[in-house]
Design a protein around this motif. Structure first.
Motif, PDB file in Angstrom:
ATOM      1  N   THR A   1       0.841  -1.200   0.000  1.00 32.19           N
ATOM      2  CA  THR A   1       0.000   0.000   0.000  1.00 32.19           C
ATOM      3  C   THR A   1       0.876   1.249   0.000  1.00 32.19           C
ATOM      4  O   THR A   1       0.569   2.235  -0.679  1.00 32.19           O
ATOM      5  N   ALA A   2       1.974   1.207   0.755  1.00 31.21           N
ATOM      6  CA  ALA A   2       2.902   2.341   0.777  1.00 31.21           C
ATOM      7  C   ALA A   2       3.504   2.564  -0.609  1.00 31.21           C
ATOM      8  O   ALA A   2       3.621   3.709  -1.073  1.00 31.21           O
ATOM      9  N   VAL A   3       3.871   1.479  -1.298  1.00 31.62           N
ATOM     10  CA  VAL A   3       4.431   1.598  -2.646  1.00 31.62           C
ATOM     11  C   VAL A   3       3.393   2.207  -3.587  1.00 31.62           C
ATOM     12  O   VAL A   3       3.712   3.080  -4.411  1.00 31.62           O
ATOM     13  N   SER A   4       2.138   1.765  -3.457  1.00 32.88           N
ATOM     14  CA  SER A   4       1.097   2.311  -4.328  1.00 32.88           C
ATOM     15  C   SER A   4       0.923   3.806  -4.095  1.00 32.88           C
ATOM     16  O   SER A   4       0.658   4.568  -5.032  1.00 32.88           O
TER      17      SER A   4
ATOM     18  N   SER B   1       0.799 -12.122  -1.330  1.00 32.71           N
ATOM     19  CA  SER B   1      -0.005 -10.999  -0.848  1.00 32.71           C
ATOM     20  C   SER B   1       0.501  -9.687  -1.443  1.00 32.71           C
ATOM     21  O   SER B   1      -0.293  -8.824  -1.833  1.00 32.71           O
ATOM     22  N   PHE B   2       1.818  -9.517  -1.502  1.00 37.11           N
ATOM     23  CA  PHE B   2       2.418  -8.324  -2.087  1.00 37.11           C
ATOM     24  C   PHE B   2       2.004  -8.187  -3.552  1.00 37.11           C
ATOM     25  O   PHE B   2       1.593  -7.111  -4.004  1.00 37.11           O
ATOM     26  N   VAL B   3       2.100  -9.290  -4.284  1.00 33.51           N
ATOM     27  CA  VAL B   3       1.770  -9.271  -5.717  1.00 33.51           C
ATOM     28  C   VAL B   3       0.285  -8.968  -5.928  1.00 33.51           C
ATOM     29  O   VAL B   3      -0.086  -8.150  -6.773  1.00 33.51           O
ATOM     30  N   ARG B   4      -0.592  -9.609  -5.145  1.00 31.59           N
ATOM     31  CA  ARG B   4      -2.030  -9.391  -5.313  1.00 31.59           C
ATOM     32  C   ARG B   4      -2.421  -7.937  -5.069  1.00 31.59           C
ATOM     33  O   ARG B   4      -3.384  -7.440  -5.658  1.00 31.59           O
ATOM     34  N   THR B   5      -1.672  -7.259  -4.186  1.00 34.42           N
ATOM     35  CA  THR B   5      -2.007  -5.879  -3.867  1.00 34.42           C
ATOM     36  C   THR B   5      -1.574  -4.924  -4.969  1.00 34.42           C
ATOM     37  O   THR B   5      -2.329  -4.028  -5.347  1.00 34.42           O
ATOM     38  N   LEU B   6      -0.395  -5.118  -5.520  1.00 36.50           N
ATOM     39  CA  LEU B   6       0.125  -4.165  -6.491  1.00 36.50           C
ATOM     40  C   LEU B   6      -0.200  -4.525  -7.937  1.00 36.50           C
ATOM     41  O   LEU B   6      -0.171  -3.660  -8.810  1.00 36.50           O
ATOM     42  N   ILE B   7      -0.515  -5.797  -8.194  1.00 36.42           N
ATOM     43  CA  ILE B   7      -0.839  -6.169  -9.565  1.00 36.42           C
ATOM     44  C   ILE B   7      -2.173  -5.523  -9.930  1.00 36.42           C
ATOM     45  O   ILE B   7      -3.082  -5.435  -9.114  1.00 36.42           O
ATOM     46  N   GLY B   8      -2.288  -5.011 -11.109  1.00 35.45           N
ATOM     47  CA  GLY B   8      -3.493  -4.288 -11.470  1.00 35.45           C
ATOM     48  C   GLY B   8      -3.538  -2.906 -10.858  1.00 35.45           C
ATOM     49  O   GLY B   8      -4.604  -2.376 -10.586  1.00 35.45           O
ATOM     50  N   PHE B   9      -2.377  -2.309 -10.631  1.00 31.17           N
ATOM     51  CA  PHE B   9      -2.324  -0.943 -10.080  1.00 31.17           C
ATOM     52  C   PHE B   9      -3.045   0.031 -11.010  1.00 31.17           C
ATOM     53  O   PHE B   9      -3.757   0.927 -10.574  1.00 31.17           O
TER      54      PHE B   9
ATOM     55  N   TYR C   1       4.439   0.205 -15.076  1.00 37.08           N
ATOM     56  CA  TYR C   1       5.007  -0.011 -13.739  1.00 37.08           C
ATOM     57  C   TYR C   1       5.554  -1.423 -13.648  1.00 37.08           C
ATOM     58  O   TYR C   1       5.133  -2.335 -14.367  1.00 37.08           O
ATOM     59  N   SER C   2       6.512  -1.602 -12.760  1.00 34.96           N
ATOM     60  CA  SER C   2       7.124  -2.922 -12.598  1.00 34.96           C
ATOM     61  C   SER C   2       7.777  -3.033 -11.229  1.00 34.96           C
ATOM     62  O   SER C   2       8.142  -2.030 -10.613  1.00 34.96           O
ATOM     63  N   VAL C   3       7.898  -4.273 -10.767  1.00 31.12           N
ATOM     64  CA  VAL C   3       8.626  -4.601  -9.546  1.00 31.12           C
ATOM     65  C   VAL C   3       9.624  -5.695  -9.902  1.00 31.12           C
ATOM     66  O   VAL C   3       9.236  -6.740 -10.451  1.00 31.12           O
ATOM     67  N   ASP C   4      10.893  -5.456  -9.612  1.00 32.23           N
ATOM     68  CA  ASP C   4      11.945  -6.414  -9.928  1.00 32.23           C
ATOM     69  C   ASP C   4      12.761  -6.723  -8.681  1.00 32.23           C
ATOM     70  O   ASP C   4      12.816  -5.929  -7.734  1.00 32.23           O
ATOM     71  N   VAL C   5      13.390  -7.884  -8.704  1.00 28.13           N
ATOM     72  CA  VAL C   5      14.304  -8.296  -7.641  1.00 28.13           C
ATOM     73  C   VAL C   5      15.657  -8.584  -8.275  1.00 28.13           C
ATOM     74  O   VAL C   5      15.739  -9.347  -9.252  1.00 28.13           O
ATOM     75  N   VAL C   6      16.708  -7.974  -7.748  1.00 31.63           N
ATOM     76  CA  VAL C   6      18.061  -8.182  -8.265  1.00 31.63           C
ATOM     77  C   VAL C   6      18.869  -8.969  -7.238  1.00 31.63           C
ATOM     78  O   VAL C   6      19.001  -8.548  -6.088  1.00 31.63           O
TER      79      VAL C   6
ATOM     80  N   GLY D   1      -8.716   5.404 -13.015  1.00 27.36           N
ATOM     81  CA  GLY D   1      -7.832   4.394 -13.578  1.00 27.36           C
ATOM     82  C   GLY D   1      -6.792   3.841 -12.637  1.00 27.36           C
ATOM     83  O   GLY D   1      -6.073   2.907 -12.995  1.00 27.36           O
ATOM     84  N   LEU D   2      -6.664   4.392 -11.398  1.00 27.97           N
ATOM     85  CA  LEU D   2      -5.700   3.880 -10.435  1.00 27.97           C
ATOM     86  C   LEU D   2      -6.433   3.162  -9.304  1.00 27.97           C
ATOM     87  O   LEU D   2      -7.491   3.599  -8.849  1.00 27.97           O
ATOM     88  N   ARG D   3      -5.834   2.086  -8.823  1.00 30.96           N
ATOM     89  CA  ARG D   3      -6.500   1.223  -7.857  1.00 30.96           C
ATOM     90  C   ARG D   3      -6.660   1.908  -6.495  1.00 30.96           C
ATOM     91  O   ARG D   3      -5.733   2.553  -5.987  1.00 30.96           O
ATOM     92  N   VAL D   4      -7.843   1.738  -5.919  1.00 31.98           N
ATOM     93  CA  VAL D   4      -8.137   2.232  -4.573  1.00 31.98           C
ATOM     94  C   VAL D   4      -7.995   1.064  -3.608  1.00 31.98           C
ATOM     95  O   VAL D   4      -8.655   0.038  -3.762  1.00 31.98           O
ATOM     96  N   MET D   5      -7.113   1.203  -2.638  1.00 35.18           N
ATOM     97  CA  MET D   5      -6.892   0.137  -1.661  1.00 35.18           C
ATOM     98  C   MET D   5      -7.969   0.167  -0.593  1.00 35.18           C
ATOM     99  O   MET D   5      -8.473   1.239  -0.251  1.00 35.18           O
ATOM    100  N   PRO D   6      -8.295  -1.004  -0.026  1.00 38.87           N
ATOM    101  CA  PRO D   6      -7.734  -2.338  -0.252  1.00 38.87           C
ATOM    102  C   PRO D   6      -8.692  -3.229  -1.040  1.00 38.87           C
ATOM    103  O   PRO D   6      -8.613  -4.444  -0.980  1.00 38.87           O
ATOM    104  N   TYR D   7      -9.646  -2.636  -1.748  1.00 32.72           N
ATOM    105  CA  TYR D   7     -10.704  -3.401  -2.394  1.00 32.72           C
ATOM    106  C   TYR D   7     -10.140  -4.413  -3.401  1.00 32.72           C
ATOM    107  O   TYR D   7      -9.262  -4.088  -4.196  1.00 32.72           O
ATOM    108  N   GLY D   8     -10.685  -5.628  -3.348  1.00 31.24           N
ATOM    109  CA  GLY D   8     -10.242  -6.694  -4.231  1.00 31.24           C
ATOM    110  C   GLY D   8      -9.218  -7.614  -3.621  1.00 31.24           C
ATOM    111  O   GLY D   8      -8.893  -8.654  -4.194  1.00 31.24           O
ATOM    112  N   ARG D   9      -8.667  -7.250  -2.450  1.00 32.52           N
ATOM    113  CA  ARG D   9      -7.710  -8.129  -1.784  1.00 32.52           C
ATOM    114  C   ARG D   9      -8.452  -9.284  -1.127  1.00 32.52           C
ATOM    115  O   ARG D   9      -9.625  -9.152  -0.746  1.00 32.52           O
ATOM    116  N   PRO D  10      -7.786 -10.451  -0.969  1.00 32.90           N
ATOM    117  CA  PRO D  10      -8.463 -11.627  -0.409  1.00 32.90           C
ATOM    118  C   PRO D  10      -9.048 -11.393   0.981  1.00 32.90           C
ATOM    119  O   PRO D  10     -10.041 -12.015   1.345  1.00 32.90           O
ATOM    120  N   ASP D  11      -8.418 -10.509   1.758  1.00 30.67           N
ATOM    121  CA  ASP D  11      -8.891 -10.283   3.134  1.00 30.67           C
ATOM    122  C   ASP D  11      -9.923  -9.163   3.223  1.00 30.67           C
ATOM    123  O   ASP D  11     -10.284  -8.724   4.315  1.00 30.67           O
TER     124      ASP D  11
END
Length: 1015
Positions: free
Chosen positions: A27-30, A290-298, A324-329, A445-455
């Motif tokens: 949510t902070a990243v969003s 959980s991280f992916v489900r929150t930010l995917i579809g931003f 947008y993208s999230v990567d791990v190096v 066009g930008l996602r409003v948190m936390p709607y759509g999350r499993p919890d």
């Protein structure tokens, strides 16, 4: 006496407003990405570097900031100037459309504290040649003894990035002054007092945090327990600043650093939140999921993508050019975790069998289209869902709910009930529902948190489904969808400070009620167990799926048989040459001299014949294809074995007659025992295999029976509990219990009746494998034959059309030859050669050789404008001669579909050929053929007499025609066959209000057609 005093703000207020207000890291990243969106960035990235400590970079190519921007806005809490007075409408938009501000409270930047405590920010504004940078440790603001004015944020300016990082140590030293300030000789009394106050504040805070119960125990190498005091807060901060590893290497993907942009902002965050460590683990890790489900579809993946020229533009979800993208190096390796370029989009969900899509107006009325079980309700025309009877639309300036979009798509949960193919069903069912599912909310066009999350179950979808699964239908875990709102239309839908949903007010309550109403009404009318559509269509769908399942099983058996056949064939071709050589050597060396040698000779013959038996390769398919050469070699080897054994057997018979043994029965008895032993050995081997399979199958069936026996009680108990808790009436519960029983009983019948049938077939020695193989091979042969006949028939139509045209050209050339001067006509070098050459050409064209029916079936995207141009060239001369106007709408020209030109072009040739005939033989004074689009279908229409209502049912049957001459009745049949081969559909338009021109109108429904003009 009145005394005026201002509020005194403690430093920890910043911590309360930032880190403590944000629910979690994604949510902070969003929130930080939304800041980039407000700065007109077109690309935002997050990269986690596996380092010690962990490092995160958040980069964008937005407008960037000057030093004045940072001093006057970024460092001023609650003042982000989210209104037009900030001048955003006058700033450059870098080719992007105007973006309404997403931020509302001016505290979004503080969410970086939730990602990690130590922040190094570098920014480059489009309006300045300077870079500006600052360094903050958000933990400083956790000290309750500091006031906000005690804390300073060190800032620097530089002309290039090299200079920025050269001054970074000075920034670090300046930041340390907020924790352990050093006295300087030029300090005045006020400065000395402030530094003393800061030192005292940290002393008190450290003492508060480090006490006797904050000891950590460690074990030394000799096994002794040592108690080491916990590190104080000030020590942690100073150590983190000293150990920070900020460098330009973390800015490799920043467009400003790469030189591809002269504006943007980079955030480098050190000592990151431990939650981010989940990104370093595998994709099955729950925290990572959980991280992916929150930010995917931003960014809204379900936007309509309307034609920009259309009057109906989806203002709730505009086209956002924001990648947008999230990567791990990890060292030299990079893994992409999230990417907007690989998002699960509407182009996929629109193909699902259940779709509802539309808009709710300010009165709460939903108007849109609905697809149920693969078919558009009301032929794709709009349907209406009224709000609840007791709903009164709020109209006040602070209570009104504006218009909003609603979209949801799903498919059947059971394969038996779906209209999708196996591959389509598996593609969605295997994993997509676990990542992209949920009913989300998007603002501009930008996602409003936390709607759509499993919890989160804001719209109470799962709650209602737990009460009446069949009736309610919608399942949060198995649906894709969104509610689309805009800032302009819905200013009363405001986020809570911690981004934990909308503030509860009249507007948000109204939104929830209307969405719930759409879900409930649509379930009953179109999708759920009470739907008339389901009651009517489901039996036929079940029957079709059972048949397809049986056909698929037959194909699997055939494929398995072919694989086994290929394996056995290659194995025998490998070992037979050696066996043949050994057998030939042994037989050639064996000499029969006496009666005692006869049994040994017979045994050699039996061994040779056993080689043939063991080399058997059962299950030979009718069409060997690539195995032809391999099978020919195998047959050669078997012939060699037969030849060797036959020659030796003939010689043995001859020697037996010559020797004439005195006790022949003894020799025969030995032969009996040997052959009985060989048979027993093979039967024993088979019996062991059968027993192992029976034991395993018995265990599986036992578990299956146990599981099926528990289903009714398990699911029925939930219904009983709901009645006990007064959550369901007895009548509804009784109906639900009956529906549950019928569903389980039908599934049980499908499972066990088929199993019993298979066992009964085995007891009656019915060869199920052979039946499956023969059936599948016959079906494959019939399909191939149909394709060949279809292609041949198309050739015939093309030749017929060409022949028809050649007659017209023959008349034209004949008249031209007659017009030549007599002398020129009789001149063999001119008129004679032309006439002879033309007649020879026409004779040859009448005997066109059949087209090759083999070859690669090329597929590509075919556009409407390409089809129109092709038809114009094909029919141009005849249409001009007949005075027929041939036209295509802009919508048709912009349409495109992926397919085989060899299948699609003949369809349009046939339809236009029919139209030009009827327009010229029975049409009115207006002669016109039109290619258009209506209701998501391509329409080929004409101004001819149309089709008699009694004839419509026979239109697509073979050999049906009403043409007085020249018609064979195969064109429309082939049109449907060609389209059906690619899962497209064609129908005759009967209703007058759906026709484009008054004559014949044929509607083609292309699977996955694109009408957006993006060809």
């Amino acid at each position: 006496m009145i005394e005026n005093r201002p509020f005194a703000t403690r430093a920890r207020t910043v911590d309360h407003l930032g880190r403590e207000q944000i629910a979690d890291v994604p949510t902070a990243v969003s929130e930080l990405w939304k800041n980039s969106y407000d700065a007109y960035a077109s690309n935002v990235t997050m990269t986690l570097f596996q380092d010690e400590p962990l490092m995160v970079s958040l980069l964008d190519n937005g407008q960037g900031m000057t030093k004045a921007d940072i001093l006057e806005k970024w460092l001023v809490i609650g003042t982000e100037s989210k209104v037009d007075s900030d001048g955003s409408t006058h700033k450059p938009l870098f080719g992007l459309e105007y973006r309404p501000k997403q931020g509302q409270k001016g505290i979004g930047r503080l969410s970086s504290a939730h990602v990690g405590p130590l922040l190094f920010m570098v920014s480059k504004s489009y309006a300045s040649s300077e870079y500006v940078a600052l360094l903050i440790d958000w933990r400083v603001f956790q000290n309750p003894y500091l006031i906000l004015s005690d804390i300073n944020t060190p800032i620097l300016t530089a002309q290039d990035l090299d200079e920025v990082f050269e001054q970074l140590p000075d920034l670090a030293d300046a930041l340390k002054d907020n924790i352990a300030p050093k006295d300087k000789t030029n300090d005045d009394d006020s400065v000395k007092a402030k530094k003393a106050r800061i030192r005292e504040a940290w002393k008190l805070y450290d003492e508060l945090e480090v006490s006797a119960d904050h000891q950590t125990k460690t074990t030394t190498s000799d096994g002794q327990k040592n108690e080491i005091p916990s590190q104080s807060p000030s020590e942690k901060i100073l150590k983190a600043i000293a150990n920070s590893k900020f460098s330009q290497s973390f800015l490799e993907r920043w467009e400003v650093a790469e030189g591809t942009s002269d504006h943007g902002t980079a955030l480098l965050i050190s000592d990151t939140n431990e939650v981010l460590e989940a990104l370093l683990r595998g994709s099955e890790d729950e925290d990572r999921q959980s991280f992916v489900r929150t930010l995917i579809g931003f960014v809204d993946p379900f936007e309509k993508r309307d034609d920009p020229a259309s009057d109906v533009v989806d203002t709730m979800s505009p086209r956002l050019e924001l990648d947008y993208s999230v990567d791990v190096v990890k060292g030299a390796d990079k893994e992409n975790v999230i990417s907007s370029r690989s998002e699960f989009s509407r182009s996929i969900t629109d193909t699902l069998e259940h779709v509802i899509d539309g808009r709710v107006d300010i009165n709460g009325v939903f108007i849109g289209t609905v697809k149920s079980l693969g078919n558009w309700v009301n032929d794709g025309r709009p349907i209406t869902i009224e709000p609840p009877d007791d709903f009164k639309p709020p109209k006040g300036p602070t209570t009104q709910l504006g218009a909003f979009d609603f979209y949801a798509a799903t498919m059947e949960q059971k394969r038996l009930n779906t209209t999708h193919t196996d591959s389509e069903f598996s593609y969605i069912d295997d994993g997509k529902f676990n990542v992209y599912n949920g009913l989300r909310v998007y603002r501009n066009g930008l996602r409003v948190m936390p709607y759509g999350r499993p919890d989160t179950d804001f719209f109470e979808i799962e709650k209602r489904r737990s009460m009446r699964a069949g009736t309610e239908f919608w399942n949060e875990r198995r649906m894709f969808g969104r509610v689309g709102i805009s800032q302009l239309s819905n200013p009363n839908l405001r986020d809570k400070a911690g981004r934990e949903g909308f503030i509860v007010n009249t507007a948000s309550r109204s939104l929830k009620r209307l969405v719930v109403n759409i879900l409930m009404v649509s379930a009953r009318r179109f999708f759920g167990s009470y739907s008339e559509i389901r009651k009517t269509e489901m039996p036929e769908i079940n029957k079709k799926n059972r048949e397809e399942k049986a056909q698929e099983a037959a194909r699997e058996v055939a494929a398995k048989n072919r694989r086994q056949f290929r394996k056995n064939l290659k194995e025998q071709n490998k070992i037979l040459p050696t066996k043949i050589s050994e057998m030939r050597s042994r037989m050639s060396d064996f000499v029969i001299r006496a009666a005692s040698d006869i049994p040994k000779g017979q045994e050699l013959v039996e061994e040779g014949r056993q080689i043939i038996v063991a080399a058997s390769v059962p299950g030979k398919p009718r069409d060997l294809k690539s195995l032809e050469d391999e099978y020919a070699l195998y047959r050669s080897h078997i012939s060699s074995v037969n030849e060797v054994v036959s020659d030796f057997s003939t010689e043995l018979d001859k020697r037996i007659n010559e020797i004439d043994p005195p006790e022949p029965w003894e020799i025969l008895d030995k032969q009996l025992k040997r052959q009985q032993g060989r048979l027993s050995s093979r039967v024993t081997k088979w019996s062991r295999t059968i027993k192992n399979l029976q034991d395993g199958e018995g265990s599986r069936v036992g578990d299956l029976i146990s599981e099926r026996n528990k289903l009714m009680f398990r699911d029925g108990s939930i219904i009983v509990e709901q009645v006990r808790e007064n959550r369901m009436s007895l009548v509804d519960a009784s109906k639900a219990m009956t529906s549950l029983w019928q569903s389980i009983d039908a599934e049980n019948e499908d499972i066990f009746e088929n199993y019993i049938f298979a066992l009964e077939s085995l007891t009656e020695s019915i060869d199920l494998q052979t039946i499956a193989l023969v059936g599948e091979e016959e079906n494959a042969e019939l399909r191939s034959e149909v394709d060949r006949l279809n292609s041949l028939a198309q050739l015939g139509i093309a030749v017929e059309i060409l022949g028809h045209e050649l007659k017209a050209y023959d008349n034209m050339i004949g008249r031209g030859l007659d017009a030549l001067p007599v002398g020129l006509r009789k001149d063999e070098r001119v008129g004679g050669q032309i006439e002879m050459g033309y007649h020879g050409l026409t004779q040859q064209l009448q005997f066109l050789a059949p087209l090759q029916l083999s070859g690669e079936k090329l597929q590509r995207r075919i556009s409407g404008v390409e089809i129109f141009d092709y038809l114009g060239k094909f029919f141009g001369p005849i249409l001009d001669r007949l005075g027929v106007e041939f036209e295509a709408s802009d919508a048709f020209k912009e349409f495109s579909v992926y397919g085989q030109p060899a299948r699609l072009f003949p369809v349009f040739i046939n339809l236009v050929n029919n139209s030009q005939y009827w327009v010229s033989h029975g049409g009115g004074p207006e002669k016109k053929i039109h290619l258009g689009v209506a209701g998501g279908r391509v329409i080929v229409s004409d101004s001819g007499p149309g089709v008699n209502e009694d004839d419509v049912r026979y239109l697509f049957t073979l050999f049906f025609t009403r043409k007085s001459s020249g018609g064979r009745g195969i064109g429309l049949y082939l049109c449907r066959a060609n389209l059906a081969a690619s899962f497209h559909e064609i129908a005759y338009v009967i209703k007058q209000d759906e026709k484009i021109l008054p004559g014949a109108n044929f509607a083609i429904k292309f699977k996955n057609a694109d009408f957006s003009g993006n060809n």
